[in-house]
Design an enzyme around this catalytic site. Structure first.
Site, PDB file in Angstrom:
ATOM      1  N   PRO A 148       5.423   0.443  -4.855  1.00  0.00           N
ATOM      2  CA  PRO A 148       6.567   1.356  -4.796  1.00  0.00           C
ATOM      3  C   PRO A 148       6.484   2.289  -3.582  1.00  0.00           C
ATOM      4  O   PRO A 148       5.395   2.679  -3.168  1.00  0.00           O
ATOM      5  CB  PRO A 148       6.451   2.174  -6.082  1.00  0.00           C
ATOM      6  CG  PRO A 148       5.479   1.463  -6.949  1.00  0.00           C
ATOM      7  CD  PRO A 148       4.624   0.629  -6.074  1.00  0.00           C
TER       8      PRO A 148
ATOM      9  N   HIS B 151      -1.790  11.371  -8.906  1.00  0.00           N
ATOM     10  CA  HIS B 151      -1.424  12.309  -7.837  1.00  0.00           C
ATOM     11  C   HIS B 151      -1.863  13.742  -8.162  1.00  0.00           C
ATOM     12  O   HIS B 151      -1.449  14.676  -7.503  1.00  0.00           O
ATOM     13  CB  HIS B 151       0.083  12.247  -7.556  1.00  0.00           C
ATOM     14  CG  HIS B 151       0.523  10.950  -6.925  1.00  0.00           C
ATOM     15  ND1 HIS B 151       1.847  10.592  -6.773  1.00  0.00           N
ATOM     16  CD2 HIS B 151      -0.197   9.917  -6.414  1.00  0.00           C
ATOM     17  CE1 HIS B 151       1.924   9.403  -6.201  1.00  0.00           C
ATOM     18  NE2 HIS B 151       0.702   8.964  -5.973  1.00  0.00           N
ATOM     19  N   THR B 152      -2.685  13.909  -9.149  1.00  0.00           N
ATOM     20  CA  THR B 152      -3.355  15.188  -9.394  1.00  0.00           C
ATOM     21  C   THR B 152      -4.479  15.410  -8.393  1.00  0.00           C
ATOM     22  O   THR B 152      -5.036  16.500  -8.305  1.00  0.00           O
ATOM     23  CB  THR B 152      -3.927  15.252 -10.834  1.00  0.00           C
ATOM     24  OG1 THR B 152      -4.618  16.488 -11.009  1.00  0.00           O
ATOM     25  CG2 THR B 152      -4.908  14.124 -11.109  1.00  0.00           C
TER      26      THR B 152
ATOM     27  N   ASP C 244      -1.178  17.688  -5.349  1.00  0.00           N
ATOM     28  CA  ASP C 244      -1.188  18.748  -6.365  1.00  0.00           C
ATOM     29  C   ASP C 244      -1.594  20.030  -5.651  1.00  0.00           C
ATOM     30  O   ASP C 244      -2.760  20.209  -5.307  1.00  0.00           O
ATOM     31  CB  ASP C 244      -2.178  18.379  -7.479  1.00  0.00           C
ATOM     32  CG  ASP C 244      -2.516  19.553  -8.400  1.00  0.00           C
ATOM     33  OD1 ASP C 244      -2.003  20.671  -8.203  1.00  0.00           O
ATOM     34  OD2 ASP C 244      -3.322  19.337  -9.330  1.00  0.00           O
TER      35      ASP C 244
ATOM     36  N   GLY D  83      -2.506  -9.367  -7.875  1.00  0.00           N
ATOM     37  CA  GLY D  83      -3.487  -9.025  -8.890  1.00  0.00           C
ATOM     38  C   GLY D  83      -4.714  -8.343  -8.315  1.00  0.00           C
ATOM     39  O   GLY D  83      -4.847  -8.185  -7.090  1.00  0.00           O
TER      40      GLY D  83
ATOM     41  N   ASN E 210       0.326   0.867   3.494  1.00  0.00           N
ATOM     42  CA  ASN E 210      -1.112   1.000   3.760  1.00  0.00           C
ATOM     43  C   ASN E 210      -1.478   1.522   5.135  1.00  0.00           C
ATOM     44  O   ASN E 210      -2.492   2.193   5.305  1.00  0.00           O
ATOM     45  CB  ASN E 210      -1.799  -0.359   3.549  1.00  0.00           C
ATOM     46  CG  ASN E 210      -1.792  -0.790   2.095  1.00  0.00           C
ATOM     47  OD1 ASN E 210      -1.523   0.016   1.205  1.00  0.00           O
ATOM     48  ND2 ASN E 210      -2.078  -2.054   1.848  1.00  0.00           N
TER      49      ASN E 210
ATOM     50  N   ARG F 133      -6.657   5.154  -5.295  1.00  0.00           N
ATOM     51  CA  ARG F 133      -5.459   4.519  -4.734  1.00  0.00           C
ATOM     52  C   ARG F 133      -5.741   3.094  -4.246  1.00  0.00           C
ATOM     53  O   ARG F 133      -4.888   2.200  -4.354  1.00  0.00           O
ATOM     54  CB  ARG F 133      -4.933   5.377  -3.580  1.00  0.00           C
ATOM     55  CG  ARG F 133      -3.607   4.887  -3.026  1.00  0.00           C
ATOM     56  CD  ARG F 133      -3.029   5.888  -2.051  1.00  0.00           C
ATOM     57  NE  ARG F 133      -1.695   5.515  -1.602  1.00  0.00           N
ATOM     58  CZ  ARG F 133      -1.347   5.431  -0.322  1.00  0.00           C
ATOM     59  NH1 ARG F 133      -2.230   5.668   0.634  1.00  0.00           N
ATOM     60  NH2 ARG F 133      -0.110   5.091   0.008  1.00  0.00           N
TER      61      ARG F 133
ATOM     62  N   ASP G 241      -7.719  -8.544  -6.992  1.00  0.00           N
ATOM     63  CA  ASP G 241      -8.531  -9.629  -6.436  1.00  0.00           C
ATOM     64  C   ASP G 241      -9.133  -9.270  -5.084  1.00  0.00           C
ATOM     65  O   ASP G 241      -9.564 -10.146  -4.340  1.00  0.00           O
ATOM     66  CB  ASP G 241      -7.657 -10.891  -6.285  1.00  0.00           C
ATOM     67  CG  ASP G 241      -6.487 -10.670  -5.328  1.00  0.00           C
ATOM     68  OD1 ASP G 241      -6.319  -9.525  -4.838  1.00  0.00           O
ATOM     69  OD2 ASP G 241      -5.740 -11.635  -5.067  1.00  0.00           O
TER      70      ASP G 241
ATOM     71  N   HIS H 129      -3.498  -0.239  -4.989  1.00  0.00           N
ATOM     72  CA  HIS H 129      -2.874  -1.081  -3.954  1.00  0.00           C
ATOM     73  C   HIS H 129      -3.464  -2.488  -3.940  1.00  0.00           C
ATOM     74  O   HIS H 129      -2.828  -3.407  -3.430  1.00  0.00           O
ATOM     75  CB  HIS H 129      -2.987  -0.412  -2.586  1.00  0.00           C
ATOM     76  CG  HIS H 129      -2.010   0.711  -2.407  1.00  0.00           C
ATOM     77  ND1 HIS H 129      -1.486   1.073  -1.198  1.00  0.00           N
ATOM     78  CD2 HIS H 129      -1.449   1.552  -3.308  1.00  0.00           C
ATOM     79  CE1 HIS H 129      -0.652   2.094  -1.354  1.00  0.00           C
ATOM     80  NE2 HIS H 129      -0.625   2.415  -2.622  1.00  0.00           N
ATOM     81  N   ASP H 130      -4.662  -2.657  -4.482  1.00  0.00           N
ATOM     82  CA  ASP H 130      -5.194  -4.013  -4.667  1.00  0.00           C
ATOM     83  C   ASP H 130      -4.457  -4.706  -5.809  1.00  0.00           C
ATOM     84  O   ASP H 130      -3.910  -5.809  -5.646  1.00  0.00           O
ATOM     85  CB  ASP H 130      -6.697  -3.958  -4.964  1.00  0.00           C
ATOM     86  CG  ASP H 130      -7.282  -5.354  -5.192  1.00  0.00           C
ATOM     87  OD1 ASP H 130      -6.762  -6.314  -4.585  1.00  0.00           O
ATOM     88  OD2 ASP H 130      -8.247  -5.483  -5.970  1.00  0.00           O
TER      89      ASP H 130
HETATM   90  C1  HEM Z   1       4.663   5.457  -9.021  1.00  0.00           C
HETATM   91  C2  HEM Z   1       4.734   5.006  -7.803  1.00  0.00           C
HETATM   92  C3  HEM Z   1       3.884   5.555  -6.682  1.00  0.00           C
HETATM   93  C4  HEM Z   1       4.328   5.920  -5.452  1.00  0.00           C
HETATM   94  C5  HEM Z   1       5.751   5.833  -4.935  1.00  0.00           C
HETATM   95  C6  HEM Z   1       3.193   6.412  -4.720  1.00  0.00           C
HETATM   96  C7  HEM Z   1       3.232   6.850  -3.412  1.00  0.00           C
HETATM   97  C8  HEM Z   1       2.197   7.492  -2.760  1.00  0.00           C
HETATM   98  C9  HEM Z   1       2.276   8.032  -1.436  1.00  0.00           C
HETATM   99  C10 HEM Z   1       3.494   7.961  -0.528  1.00  0.00           C
HETATM  100  C11 HEM Z   1       1.088   8.622  -1.161  1.00  0.00           C
HETATM  101  C12 HEM Z   1       0.717   9.335   0.128  1.00  0.00           C
HETATM  102  C13 HEM Z   1       0.379   8.301   1.181  1.00  0.00           C
HETATM  103  C14 HEM Z   1       0.313   8.869   2.581  1.00  0.00           C
HETATM  104  O1  HEM Z   1       1.225   9.592   2.975  1.00  0.00           O
HETATM  105  O2  HEM Z   1      -0.650   8.547   3.307  1.00  0.00           O
HETATM  106  C15 HEM Z   1       0.241   8.437  -2.304  1.00  0.00           C
HETATM  107  C16 HEM Z   1      -1.048   8.897  -2.401  1.00  0.00           C
HETATM  108  C17 HEM Z   1      -1.859   8.653  -3.489  1.00  0.00           C
HETATM  109  N1  HEM Z   1      -1.564   7.844  -4.558  1.00  0.00           N
HETATM  110 FE1  HEM Z   1       0.261   7.160  -5.077  1.00  0.00          FE
HETATM  111  N2  HEM Z   1       2.084   6.355  -5.514  1.00  0.00           N
HETATM  112  C18 HEM Z   1       2.458   5.828  -6.723  1.00  0.00           C
HETATM  113  C19 HEM Z   1       1.610   5.538  -7.776  1.00  0.00           C
HETATM  114  C20 HEM Z   1       0.245   5.716  -7.749  1.00  0.00           C
HETATM  115  C21 HEM Z   1      -0.672   5.157  -8.701  1.00  0.00           C
HETATM  116  C22 HEM Z   1      -0.284   4.227  -9.860  1.00  0.00           C
HETATM  117  C23 HEM Z   1      -1.913   5.587  -8.355  1.00  0.00           C
HETATM  118  C24 HEM Z   1      -3.232   5.289  -8.993  1.00  0.00           C
HETATM  119  C25 HEM Z   1      -3.389   5.021 -10.268  1.00  0.00           C
HETATM  120  C26 HEM Z   1      -1.754   6.414  -7.183  1.00  0.00           C
HETATM  121  C27 HEM Z   1      -2.770   7.099  -6.562  1.00  0.00           C
HETATM  122  C28 HEM Z   1      -2.634   7.841  -5.400  1.00  0.00           C
HETATM  123  C29 HEM Z   1      -3.663   8.719  -4.871  1.00  0.00           C
HETATM  124  C30 HEM Z   1      -4.976   9.049  -5.558  1.00  0.00           C
HETATM  125  C31 HEM Z   1      -3.177   9.210  -3.654  1.00  0.00           C
HETATM  126  C32 HEM Z   1      -3.936  10.109  -2.661  1.00  0.00           C
HETATM  127  C33 HEM Z   1      -4.782   9.213  -1.762  1.00  0.00           C
HETATM  128  C34 HEM Z   1      -5.619   9.939  -0.720  1.00  0.00           C
HETATM  129  O3  HEM Z   1      -5.656  11.159  -0.655  1.00  0.00           O
HETATM  130  O4  HEM Z   1      -6.260   9.212   0.071  1.00  0.00           O
HETATM  131  N3  HEM Z   1      -0.456   6.441  -6.819  1.00  0.00           N
HETATM  132  N4  HEM Z   1       0.930   7.737  -3.259  1.00  0.00           N
END
Ligand code: HEM
Ligand SMILES: *[C@@H]1O[C@H](CO)[C@@H](O)[C@H](O)[C@H]1NC(C)=O
Ligand SMILES: *[C@@H]1O[C@H](CO)[C@@H](O)[C@H](O)[C@H]1NC(C)=O
Ligand SMILES: *[C@@H]1O[C@H](CO)[C@@H](O)[C@H](O)[C@H]1NC(C)=O
Length: 329
Positions: free
Chosen positions: A162, A192-193, A244, A71, A93, A61, A73, A65-66
């Site tokens: 997003p 998100h797997t 997941d 970009g 963040n 993640r 960076d 977010h970077d």
């Molecule tokens: C499509 C739009 C996306 C949205 C709206 C989104 C939103 C979120 C949110 C809300 C969380 C939980 C954050 C929290 O409550 O602390 C999360 C976790 C996560 N996101 Fe996304 N995400 C998106 C796309 C992505 C992408 C593109 C990636 C990486 C390629 C990603 C990887 C992750 C990972 C791995 C977690 C778990 C992080 C952890 O356990 O520390 N997400 N995301």
């Protein structure tokens, strides 16, 4: 002399002379300047994930977010200072993004082995790949050669990443702004797997999805009941739930199977199935064919990693990922 010739051949082979293909990045970038770089990153990520499984998710993640802000960076790694408002304090963040200590550990080891050579932005790209592999996901060669920013953008972080309750068109638009398409949205959401979300990121779905006081109708009823137990209508903001729920530590395609069963955790996960035929077809395809998902995920991660890198004379190689190099260095 021979080294220069070899390096020059690499540059030609990598297509750098033509200034495109991978945005000027190429996997062999450190092969001469710091041949141990990839192994140093891999071993420290492996230790960190052995200490805490979730760290793999957090590092994937962090790269996302970077890349979505100015970009890839390493702007996300900068702390507050007199001249910088840290992206760490943005809505997506704060109280959420993690892995900064692991990046510090990697950077310290790289500075010891090859001072001033390996960028923080490349550390994030490599750590995301290594984390994916360690969790059971696909391998890809990481194009390298990114340099580090001299600033951060809190506005970019708030606006360009997003939100979990964004509509599908808004999410697609935010990806398009980065040069990523609808297929990238679905494949990359597959991250998100692994990992966890706080209650505050999905509470709206449980109690008041559209502002009329009722839950999101697409949620499986027993799954919604289970979520409400640990995510009350007020309080418990930081309570954690697996993104997941079947295999939260394993990088596989259960994320997509869950969505088909009404068990996607975030609204942004669920809308991939119900708001567009194109994204729904991809959700189904990835749920049925894990190899297809892995292939597309790897391709989309390379694409995401190529968002507006700083190369050549731009930016710098930070000594400490948390601050820009000052006069002291
Ligand atoms: C499509 C739009 C996306 C949205 C709206 C989104 C939103 C979120 C949110 C809300 C969380 C939980 C954050 C929290 O409550 O602390 C999360 C976790 C996560 N996101 Fe996304 N995400 C998106 C796309 C992505 C992408 C593109 C990636 C990486 C390629 C990603 C990887 C992750 C990972 C791995 C977690 C778990 C992080 C952890 O356990 O520390 N997400 N995301
Ligand atoms: C950085 O400073 C700003 C403004 O002073 C503050 O609101 C924010 O919480 C700080 N961010 C972090 C990550 O400490
Ligand atoms: C999305 O969530 C944010 C933060 O909880 C909230 O302020 C906003 O009103 C929500 N937007 C919609 C469209 O529900
Ligand atoms: C649901 O959301 C709407 C609009 O945000 C708000 O006016 C209403 O008070 C909320 N209802 C409940 C039960 O929380």
């Amino acid at each position: 002399m021979g080294g220069c010739l070899v390096l020059f051949s690499f540059l030609l082979l990598a297509g750098v002379g033509h200034g495109h293909t991978w945005g000027g990045l190429f996997p062999q970038f450190y092969d001469h300047s710091c041949p141990q770089a990839k192994e140093i990153v891999r071993s420290i990520v492996a230790q960190a994930v052995a200490r805490e499984t979730r760290m793999a998710a957090s590092l994937v993640r962090l790269h996302f977010h970077d890349c979505f802000v100015k970009g890839c960076d390493a702007s996300v790694l900068l702390d507050n200072s007199t001249s910088i408002v840290s992206e760490k304090g943005s809505n997506p963040n704060k109280n959420s993004l993690r892995g900064f200590d692991v990046v510090d550990e990697i950077k310290a080891a790289l500075e010891h082995a090859c001072p001033g050579t390996v960028s923080c932005a490349d550390i994030l790209a490599l750590a995301a790949r290594d984390s994916t592999v360690l969790a059971g996901g696909p391998y890809w060669d990481v194009p390298l050669g990114r340099r580090d920013s001299l600033g951060a953008s809190i506005q970019g972080s708030n606006n360009d990443i997003p939100a979990p309750n964004n509509t599908l068109p808004t999410i697609v638009t935010k990806f398009k702004l980065q040069g990523l398409d609808v297929a990238d949205v679905v494949a990359l959401s597959g991250a998100h797997t692994i990992g966890f979300s706080r209650c505050t990121s999905f509470r709206q779905r449980l109690y008041n999805q559209t502002g009329n006081g009722v839950a999101d109708a697409t949620l499986d009823a027993s799954y919604a009941a289970y979520l409400r137990q640990g995510c009350p209508s007020s309080g418990g903001d930081d309570n954690l739930f697996p993104l997941d729920l079947v295999t939260s530590a394993r990088f596989d395609n259960f994320y997509f199977k869950n969505i088909l069963a009404g068990r996607g955790l975030l609204s942004s996960d669920e809308v991939l199935l119900t708001k567009s035929a194109e994204t729904a077809a991809l959700v189904k395809a990835y749920a049925e064919d894990v190899e297809l998902f892995f292939r597309h995920f790897a391709e989309s991660m390379v694409k995401m990693g190529n968002i507006s890198p700083l190369t050549g004379e731009k930016g710098e190689i930070r000594k400490n990922c948390r601050r820009v190099n000052g006069n002291g260095y």
